[in-house]
Design a protein around this motif. Structure first.
Motif, PDB file in Angstrom:
ATOM      1  N   PRO A 265       0.808  -1.223   0.000  1.00 44.32           N
ATOM      2  CA  PRO A 265       0.000   0.000   0.000  1.00 44.32           C
ATOM      3  C   PRO A 265       0.848   1.283   0.000  1.00 44.32           C
ATOM      4  CG  PRO A 265      -0.845  -1.581   1.601  1.00 44.32           C
ATOM      5  CD  PRO A 265       0.466  -2.115   1.130  1.00 44.32           C
ATOM      6  N   THR A 266       1.872   1.310   0.853  1.00 43.50           N
ATOM      7  CA  THR A 266       2.712   2.513   0.925  1.00 43.50           C
ATOM      8  C   THR A 266       3.521   2.684  -0.360  1.00 43.50           C
ATOM      9  OG1 THR A 266       2.842   2.376   3.324  1.00 43.50           O
ATOM     10  CG2 THR A 266       4.565   3.637   2.235  1.00 43.50           C
ATOM     11  N   THR A 267       4.074   1.570  -0.864  1.00 44.66           N
ATOM     12  CA  THR A 267       4.901   1.665  -2.079  1.00 44.66           C
ATOM     13  C   THR A 267       4.089   2.226  -3.241  1.00 44.66           C
ATOM     14  OG1 THR A 267       6.135  -0.254  -1.312  1.00 44.66           O
ATOM     15  CG2 THR A 267       6.409   0.338  -3.631  1.00 44.66           C
ATOM     16  N   GLU A 268       2.842   1.771  -3.368  1.00 42.05           N
ATOM     17  CA  GLU A 268       2.012   2.252  -4.484  1.00 42.05           C
ATOM     18  C   GLU A 268       1.782   3.757  -4.395  1.00 42.05           C
ATOM     19  OE1 GLU A 268      -0.532  -1.762  -5.569  1.00 42.05           O
ATOM     20  OE2 GLU A 268      -1.477  -0.203  -4.369  1.00 42.05           O
ATOM     21  N   ILE A 269       1.435   4.229  -3.186  1.00 42.76           N
ATOM     22  CA  ILE A 269       1.188   5.678  -3.024  1.00 42.76           C
ATOM     23  C   ILE A 269       2.489   6.441  -3.305  1.00 42.76           C
ATOM     24  CG2 ILE A 269       0.484   7.493  -1.413  1.00 42.76           C
ATOM     25  CD1 ILE A 269      -1.042   5.247   0.151  1.00 42.76           C
ATOM     26  N   TRP A 270       3.563   5.950  -2.725  1.00 42.98           N
ATOM     27  CA  TRP A 270       4.895   6.570  -2.861  1.00 42.98           C
ATOM     28  C   TRP A 270       5.254   6.729  -4.337  1.00 42.98           C
ATOM     29  CZ3 TRP A 270       7.915   7.302   1.706  1.00 42.98           C
ATOM     30  CH2 TRP A 270       9.254   7.636   1.516  1.00 42.98           C
ATOM     31  N   ASN A 271       5.058   5.645  -5.098  1.00 48.27           N
ATOM     32  CA  ASN A 271       5.409   5.693  -6.523  1.00 48.27           C
ATOM     33  C   ASN A 271       4.490   6.640  -7.291  1.00 48.27           C
ATOM     34  OD1 ASN A 271       7.535   3.980  -6.170  1.00 48.27           O
ATOM     35  ND2 ASN A 271       6.377   2.125  -6.670  1.00 48.27           N
ATOM     36  N   HIS A 272       3.200   6.631  -6.947  1.00 51.71           N
ATOM     37  CA  HIS A 272       2.289   7.563  -7.616  1.00 51.71           C
ATOM     38  C   HIS A 272       2.695   9.018  -7.360  1.00 51.71           C
ATOM     39  CE1 HIS A 272      -0.484   4.253  -8.391  1.00 51.71           C
ATOM     40  NE2 HIS A 272      -1.180   5.073  -9.128  1.00 51.71           N
ATOM     41  N   LEU A 273       3.261   9.271  -6.191  1.00 50.60           N
ATOM     42  CA  LEU A 273       3.648  10.645  -5.846  1.00 50.60           C
ATOM     43  C   LEU A 273       5.008  11.018  -6.441  1.00 50.60           C
ATOM     44  CD1 LEU A 273       2.681  10.632  -2.044  1.00 50.60           C
ATOM     45  CD2 LEU A 273       1.478  11.833  -3.874  1.00 50.60           C
TER      46      LEU A 273
END
Ligand code: FAD
Length: 278
Positions: free
Chosen positions: A267-275
């Motif tokens: 979950p964190t990696t996905e948000i991080w990459n989107h940002l």
């Protein structure tokens, strides 16, 4: 362009050998994101306290900057002094200083009543050795009699020597922006980093939010309920909502983000990459 600021990740200490193994894999994966630091929670009153030390020492040895949380309720000064000495010996430079909550059944409040007393104690014992983070509550701490009084108490932690703050998670950006504005008016100038809780499971989130006083806005809650067992759609929606929240926060000047990872990678990696933080 990568947004500027401090981007950190939070773990809780594993309770089993299998949990510790899993956390090692999670750490390996999340380390590739290059966070500013990893923080590790601390259970007030006992159970997970050794786990915090073991986890931060392991993180530190693997080359990451680790910040233990330290809660003071139920503790004595001697107990906290020893913990601080151990952290200093282990090369720890950052601490998240908290009051914590009395575990049910625990009778003795101990020698500290509020987090500002812990911050003052850390400063008197260790000078400027530690960068001290404290907790902030844009939607008001659940035990505070009013938002204004809660802000006064927050200021006491800053006056006692806190360097920066991490907020309780929230999904209503105005609560954060308003809180930061009020802090400025009260001459509080430390960075206030938004705490970010990814959304992956409605029941767990609802239970958590009720306990810690974080509000799930109705428009989000109704959609999460509507997804029922369709976890894929729920997660896609959660990713969209939380990524937008983070984007807005950074655009509006938030000085970084702190992710409650719940010891999970995706979950964190996905948000991080989107940002585009990597
Ligand atoms: P305080 O700042 O002491 O405030 C607690 C309450 O007391 C507030 O309502 C405040 O208004 C009031 N208060 C403060 N000073 C006074 C005063 N002088 N007189 C009267 N009232 C006062 N908990 C854990 O057990 N372990 C963790 O690792 C942990 N990590 C956290 C990390 C973050 C980023 C956050 C936001 C919370 C975390 N918590 C953790 C939860 C936290 O311990 C609880 O929210 C706890 O109830 C309050 O801790 P605090 O440090 O904010 O307390």
């Amino acid at each position: 362009m990568k947004p500027s600021g401090e981007f950190s990740l939070e773990f809780f200490p594993p309770k089993t050998t299998a949990g510790a193994e899993k956390l090692r894999a999670t750490t390996k994966s999340l380390s590739t994101l290059n966070p500013s630091f990893f923080s590790v929670t601390f259970g007030a009153g006992g159970s997970t306290q050794d786990g915090t030390l073991e986890t931060v020492v392991e993180l530190q040895k693997s080359g990451q900057q680790a910040a233990p949380h330290l809660s003071c309720i139920g503790s004595t000064k001697e107990n906290i002094r020893q913990i601080l000495q151990t952290y200093q010996q282990e090369g720890i430079k950052r601490i998240v200083a908290l009051r914590g909550d009395m575990p049910s059944g625990m009778q003795e409040i101990g020698e500290f009543r509020y987090a500002n007393e812990l911050v003052a104690f850390i400063r008197s014992e260790t000078g400027d050795h530690f960068h001290i983070e404290v907790a902030a509550y844009p939607e008001t701490h659940p035990q505070a009699s009013s938002a204004q009084i809660d802000l006064t108490h927050f200021k006491q932690k800053v006056t006692a020597g806190a360097n920066s703050a991490i907020t309780q998670y929230f999904y209503n950006i105005d609560s954060y922006l308003y809180f930061v504005e009020e802090c400025k008016k009260s001459n509080i100038s430390i960075p206030i980093i938004p705490g970010i809780m990814p959304i992956t499971n409605y029941i767990q989130l609802a239970r958590f939010s009720d306990t810690c006083g974080a509000e799930i806005p109705r428009w989000i809650r109704q959609r999460l309920i509507g997804y029922g067992d369709d976890t894929e759609s729920l997660r896609a929606f959660g990713l969209d909502v939380v990524t937008r929240l983070c984007q807005n926060l950074l655009e509006q000047g938030a000085p970084g983000l702190h992710f409650y990872t719940m010891n999970r990678t995706q979950p964190t990696t996905e948000i991080w990459n989107h940002l585009g933080l990597t």
